[in-house]
Scaffold this motif. Structure first.
Motif, PDB file in Angstrom:
ATOM      1  N   ILE A  67      36.405  52.829  34.537  1.00 42.87           N
ATOM      2  CA  ILE A  67      37.373  53.115  35.599  1.00 42.87           C
ATOM      3  C   ILE A  67      37.117  52.210  36.808  1.00 42.87           C
ATOM      4  O   ILE A  67      38.052  51.646  37.390  1.00 42.87           O
ATOM      5  N   GLU A  68      35.851  52.077  37.181  1.00 42.03           N
ATOM      6  CA  GLU A  68      35.514  51.198  38.303  1.00 42.03           C
ATOM      7  C   GLU A  68      35.902  49.752  38.004  1.00 42.03           C
ATOM      8  O   GLU A  68      36.433  49.054  38.869  1.00 42.03           O
ATOM      9  N   SER A  69      35.670  49.315  36.780  1.00 44.42           N
ATOM     10  CA  SER A  69      36.007  47.944  36.398  1.00 44.42           C
ATOM     11  C   SER A  69      37.513  47.711  36.467  1.00 44.42           C
ATOM     12  O   SER A  69      37.967  46.673  36.958  1.00 44.42           O
ATOM     13  N   PHE A  70      38.295  48.679  35.996  1.00 47.73           N
ATOM     14  CA  PHE A  70      39.748  48.549  36.068  1.00 47.73           C
ATOM     15  C   PHE A  70      40.227  48.562  37.519  1.00 47.73           C
ATOM     16  O   PHE A  70      41.166  47.844  37.876  1.00 47.73           O
ATOM     17  N   ALA A  71      39.592  49.360  38.361  1.00 45.46           N
ATOM     18  CA  ALA A  71      39.960  49.398  39.782  1.00 45.46           C
ATOM     19  C   ALA A  71      39.683  48.048  40.442  1.00 45.46           C
ATOM     20  O   ALA A  71      40.520  47.527  41.193  1.00 45.46           O
ATOM     21  N   VAL A  72      38.534  47.477  40.168  1.00 50.19           N
ATOM     22  CA  VAL A  72      38.183  46.168  40.729  1.00 50.19           C
ATOM     23  C   VAL A  72      39.129  45.100  40.178  1.00 50.19           C
ATOM     24  O   VAL A  72      39.592  44.220  40.910  1.00 50.19           O
ATOM     25  N   CYS A  99      43.887  31.738  31.929  1.00 46.70           N
ATOM     26  CA  CYS A  99      44.664  32.915  32.338  1.00 46.70           C
ATOM     27  C   CYS A  99      43.966  33.614  33.505  1.00 46.70           C
ATOM     28  O   CYS A  99      42.840  34.081  33.364  1.00 46.70           O
ATOM     29  N   VAL A 100      44.648  33.682  34.634  1.00 44.53           N
ATOM     30  CA  VAL A 100      44.079  34.301  35.828  1.00 44.53           C
ATOM     31  C   VAL A 100      43.751  35.770  35.576  1.00 44.53           C
ATOM     32  O   VAL A 100      42.707  36.262  36.006  1.00 44.53           O
ATOM     33  N   TYR A 101      44.605  36.469  34.858  1.00 45.66           N
ATOM     34  CA  TYR A 101      44.402  37.904  34.648  1.00 45.66           C
ATOM     35  C   TYR A 101      43.313  38.176  33.605  1.00 45.66           C
ATOM     36  O   TYR A 101      42.542  39.123  33.754  1.00 45.66           O
ATOM     37  N   CYS A 102      43.242  37.340  32.584  1.00 47.22           N
ATOM     38  CA  CYS A 102      42.178  37.490  31.581  1.00 47.22           C
ATOM     39  C   CYS A 102      40.819  37.222  32.209  1.00 47.22           C
ATOM     40  O   CYS A 102      39.891  38.020  32.080  1.00 47.22           O
ATOM     41  N   THR A 103      40.718  36.096  32.879  1.00 50.02           N
ATOM     42  CA  THR A 103      39.466  35.744  33.541  1.00 50.02           C
ATOM     43  C   THR A 103      39.125  36.773  34.603  1.00 50.02           C
ATOM     44  O   THR A 103      37.970  37.171  34.752  1.00 50.02           O
ATOM     45  N   GLY A 104      40.140  37.232  35.335  1.00 50.28           N
ATOM     46  CA  GLY A 104      39.917  38.225  36.385  1.00 50.28           C
ATOM     47  C   GLY A 104      39.392  39.542  35.858  1.00 50.28           C
ATOM     48  O   GLY A 104      38.539  40.172  36.485  1.00 50.28           O
ATOM     49  N   PHE A 105      39.886  39.963  34.712  1.00 54.51           N
ATOM     50  CA  PHE A 105      39.401  41.215  34.133  1.00 54.51           C
ATOM     51  C   PHE A 105      37.930  41.094  33.762  1.00 54.51           C
ATOM     52  O   PHE A 105      37.127  41.975  34.066  1.00 54.51           O
ATOM     53  N   HIS A 106      37.573  39.994  33.122  1.00 51.43           N
ATOM     54  CA  HIS A 106      36.169  39.797  32.741  1.00 51.43           C
ATOM     55  C   HIS A 106      35.288  39.620  33.977  1.00 51.43           C
ATOM     56  O   HIS A 106      34.158  40.114  34.014  1.00 51.43           O
ATOM     57  N   ALA A 107      35.794  38.923  34.977  1.00 57.35           N
ATOM     58  CA  ALA A 107      35.044  38.775  36.225  1.00 57.35           C
ATOM     59  C   ALA A 107      34.853  40.128  36.897  1.00 57.35           C
ATOM     60  O   ALA A 107      33.788  40.390  37.477  1.00 57.35           O
ATOM     61  N   ALA A 108      35.842  41.000  36.798  1.00 63.06           N
ATOM     62  CA  ALA A 108      35.745  42.325  37.426  1.00 63.06           C
ATOM     63  C   ALA A 108      34.643  43.157  36.796  1.00 63.06           C
ATOM     64  O   ALA A 108      33.800  43.717  37.503  1.00 63.06           O
ATOM     65  N   TRP A 109      34.610  43.250  35.471  1.00 63.23           N
ATOM     66  CA  TRP A 109      33.574  44.103  34.876  1.00 63.23           C
ATOM     67  C   TRP A 109      32.192  43.486  35.030  1.00 63.23           C
ATOM     68  O   TRP A 109      31.204  44.207  35.197  1.00 63.23           O
ATOM     69  N   LEU A 110      32.112  42.153  35.016  1.00 66.73           N
ATOM     70  CA  LEU A 110      30.816  41.522  35.247  1.00 66.73           C
ATOM     71  C   LEU A 110      30.345  41.728  36.690  1.00 66.73           C
ATOM     72  O   LEU A 110      29.154  41.946  36.938  1.00 66.73           O
ATOM     73  N   THR A 111      31.276  41.694  37.631  1.00 63.56           N
ATOM     74  CA  THR A 111      30.948  41.927  39.036  1.00 63.56           C
ATOM     75  C   THR A 111      30.464  43.352  39.247  1.00 63.56           C
ATOM     76  O   THR A 111      29.466  43.592  39.931  1.00 63.56           O
ATOM     77  N   VAL A 112      31.169  44.313  38.651  1.00 64.08           N
ATOM     78  CA  VAL A 112      30.759  45.720  38.772  1.00 64.08           C
ATOM     79  C   VAL A 112      29.387  45.921  38.131  1.00 64.08           C
ATOM     80  O   VAL A 112      28.515  46.575  38.718  1.00 64.08           O
ATOM     81  N   LEU A 113      29.189  45.354  36.968  1.00 65.83           N
ATOM     82  CA  LEU A 113      27.897  45.496  36.291  1.00 65.83           C
ATOM     83  C   LEU A 113      26.769  44.883  37.129  1.00 65.83           C
ATOM     84  O   LEU A 113      25.717  45.509  37.318  1.00 65.83           O
ATOM     85  N   ALA A 114      26.981  43.680  37.634  1.00 66.92           N
ATOM     86  CA  ALA A 114      25.961  43.020  38.451  1.00 66.92           C
ATOM     87  C   ALA A 114      25.654  43.837  39.704  1.00 66.92           C
ATOM     88  O   ALA A 114      24.486  44.007  40.076  1.00 66.92           O
TER      89      ALA A 114
END
Length: 109
Positions: free
Chosen positions: A88-93, A56-71
């Motif tokens: 909020i930042e993770s949801f924006a990304v 799932c592009v959106y599932c993977t994308g959500f997890h990639a977003a919060w991991l990217t923000v955290l990193a």
């Protein structure tokens, strides 16, 4: 709080990570092994969850977003910070990443 420029750049990074995991041929072998692992016990909810997550592009994308923000926050010395702001930042990304995926899907070819 991250600037709009940082959120945009992180959105592009999350988009690229998502494309790598879901579509790029370099990970075809890993996706095939995941399919075989799931097929051996297809009634397992855990295996079905991981299979759906990677497909799932959106599932993977959500997890990639919060991991990217955290990193990014950890690498820049900001730390994870306030949980609400981080969310909020993770949801924006994730939103930027999803828009880029939608745009990519609309292209011919």
């Amino acid at each position: 709080m991250l600037s709009f420029m940082e959120l945009g750049a992180l959105g592009f990074a999350a988009y690229r990570v998502t494309q790598l995991i879901v579509w790029d041929s370099i990970l075809d072998g890993a996706r095939q092994r995941l399919e075989l692992w799931h097929a051996r016990k297809f009634t397992s909810k855990t295996r079905t969850f991981f299979r759906a997550l990677v497909g799932c592009v959106y599932c993977t994308g959500f997890h990639a977003a919060w991991l990217t923000v955290l990193a990014y926050r950890l690498a820049s010395g900001q730390g994870p910070g306030n949980f609400l702001i981080f969310g909020i930042e993770s949801f924006a990304v994730a939103g930027v990443q999803a828009l880029l995926n939608r745009w990519d899907d609309s292209l011919p070819g």
